[in-house]
Design an enzyme around this catalytic site. Structure first.
Site: not given
Ligand code: GLC
Length: 530
Positions: A97, A200, A263, A324-325
């Protein structure tokens, strides 16, 4: 020749929750290394690991205080070097990431930047004078609480921008020195053999150069996500984001066969711009639209067609069902439809990204108020925005703490209440479990070029069914998904000929084809060979 990141399947690991190897209740790098055999057997091609860098953990690693090291919770640099090697030995690519929009407020760069207006790193972050009334420079809001995205710094008499927490100051990518320092971070990891990055909130990195106010959102009402009171016209996805995308791509292109995944939370027509005008942007701008589309055959079909049409020439598609969100897919659509969803994800055209635990059909965990960890839930409790439920530890076996951490240790988030039943070992032993089904589906995808690289065409189907063809050369597969809880009849779109059912989401005998039609059971998805 297709690339590994086109044909392959990406598996996301949330490192805190995958496998604890040192008994502190938090997953770590040696834990991941231990479990590579599981991932290889599952049949995925690449793992993406959410941030493992030093961090005060205000946002669980998305607040980085050193881009070139490993947080001691997760291990050491030697553990990382070992993981890279071991992953490659297991034929798995490793994706890290990269968090370019902001650092931690404890990053030495920020400490330096905030020390004085004359600091050589002042301009590495986004500092602005107050508005004439002394308030924040504009109306931009923090994603996590809907309060001003500007934090006052009394010592130097200016505000700094933080799109997320105040502990996550935004970097200024218009500054060439900052840019060079960040691009060198990519090289540091590429040189170590990392195969790519998930970037990200990449689409937030370039902000409006004039810092104009965002327009109000006329559809916002109390009780909704407070950050959505404005439409983020000027604080994200500004036209010059293409420069940022290209800067990253140029670095990736210095190396062989690396991938950049952005992302980017945007609808198809905006999202696809992030491939870059001459495809010099992201290899894979993450496509989250399945997550935000109603779970309904007509709506999903429209989405797929819209996306397929929007894709520029030479752009490779991709699909995501969870991360994960987002609340887990099995909680969003129910256990029965979770299998249909998995079949959809793994038979659409484009690279699928699978979220750890979805292969077990894991549900969101129940998090009691005193167990809450996520800063978002802490800032705006009770709106369902908290992300702890989808971050609970992966259950490996039926023992207490499910083999994630020792039985006498308190894991950082509780194991799901059903972990004694829903875990890797029990599902491996069950020929009709979600895990066994997922593994078969992955296997089928791997060995079938029509599925892993063929073209996509929608097929006619009655209400509630989603049907499509995947074709590569002479090889044809049909996929038909019953997205309802009722039985449905599907008329084959052509001569049944040699057509046969290869795989069903359901246990038991595969449905037969009679008189050019087949009957799908409730919540049944099928892959056919034509
Ligand atoms: C991304 C991450 C999320 C994080 C945020 C701020 O959306 O996926 O987990 O909180 O960025 O870095």
């Amino acid at each position: 020749m297709s690339k590994w990141w086109q044909i392959g399947i990406v598996y996301q690991i949330y490192p805190r929750s995958f496998q604890d190897s040192n008994g502190d209740g938090v997953g770590d790098l040696p834990g991941i290394t231990q479990r590579l055999g599981y991932l290889q057997e599952l049949g995925v091609d690449a793992i993406w690991i959410s941030p493992i860098y030093p961090s005060p953990m205000a946002d669980f690693g998305y607040d980085v205080s050193d881009y070139r090291d490993i947080h001691p919770l997760f291990g050491t640099m030697a553990d990382m070097d070992h993981l890279i090697q071991a992953a490659h030995d297991h034929n798995l690519k490793l994706i890290l990431d990269f968090v370019p929009n902001h650092t931690s407020d404890e990053h030495p760069w920020f400490l330096e930047s905030r020390s004085s207006r004359r600091s050589p790193k002042r301009d590495w972050y986004i500092w602005r004078d107050p508005a004439p009334d002394g308030g924040p420079p504009n109306n931009w809001l923090s994603r996590f609480d809907g309060q001003s995205a500007w934090e006052w710094d009394a010592k130097t008499g200016q505000y700094y921008l933080h799109s997320f927490l105040a502990e996550q100051p935004d970097l200024n990518w218009r500054n060439p020195e900052l840019r060079a320092a960040m691009l060198d971070v990519l090289r540091f990891w590429f040189d170590k053999g990392v195969d790519g990055f998930r970037v990200d909130v990449s689409y937030r990195v370039m902000k409006d150069a004039q810092f104009r106010d965002n327009p109000p959102n006329p559809n916002w009402q109390p009780g909704m996500d407070p950050a959505k009171q404005v439409i983020e016209t000027y604080s994200r996805n500004t036209p010059d984001i293409e420069h940022f995308n290209r800067w990253l791509r140029e670095v990736a292109d210095e190396y062989e066969d690396r991938v950049l995944i952005g992302e980017i939370n945007l609808p198809p027509h905006e999202l696809v711009k992030h491939y870059g005008r001459s495809l010099n942007g992201f290899h894979l701008p993450f496509n989250f639209n399945l997550i935000f589309t109603p779970w309904d055959a007509a709506a999903v079909r429209t989405l797929i067609e819209t996306y397929e049409v929007a894709l520029p020439d030479g752009a490779w598609p991709n699909w995501v069902l969870g991360n994960h969100d987002q609340h887990r897919i099995a909680s969003r659509v129910g256990a029965a439809q979770a299998r249909v969803a998995m079949m959809l994800l793994l038979t659409l055209r484009g690279t699928p990204t699978l979220y750890y635990g979805d292969e077990l059909g894991m549900l969101d965990g129940d998090i009691a108020p005193e167990q809450v960890q996520d800063p978002w839930e802490k800032k705006v409790p009770g709106l369902g925005l908290g992300r702890d439920p989808e971050r609970t530890p992966l259950p490996w076996t039926a023992v207490p703490n499910a083999g994630f951490c020792p039985p006498d240790v308190t894991p950082w988030l509780p194991l799901n209440a059903d972990a004694a039943a829903v875990n890797v070992a029990s599902q491996q032993a069950n020929p009709v479990s979600m895990l066994t089904f997922t593994q078969k589906l992955i296997q089928l995808r791997r060995e079938t070029a029509a599925l892993n690289q063929g073209s996509y065409h929608s097929l006619p189907a009655p209400d509630g069914l989603l049907a499509y063809e995947r074709r590569h050369g002479e090889q044809i597969c049909w996929v038909v998904l019953n997205m309802t809880g009722e039985s449905k009849k599907w008329e084959l779109p052509g001569d049944a000929g040699e057509t046969s059912v290869l795989l069903s989401t359901e246990a038991g005998e595969l449905p037969g084809i009679a008189n050019g039609a087949l009957h799908l059971r409730p919540n049944e998805g099928l892959v056919l060979s034509v």
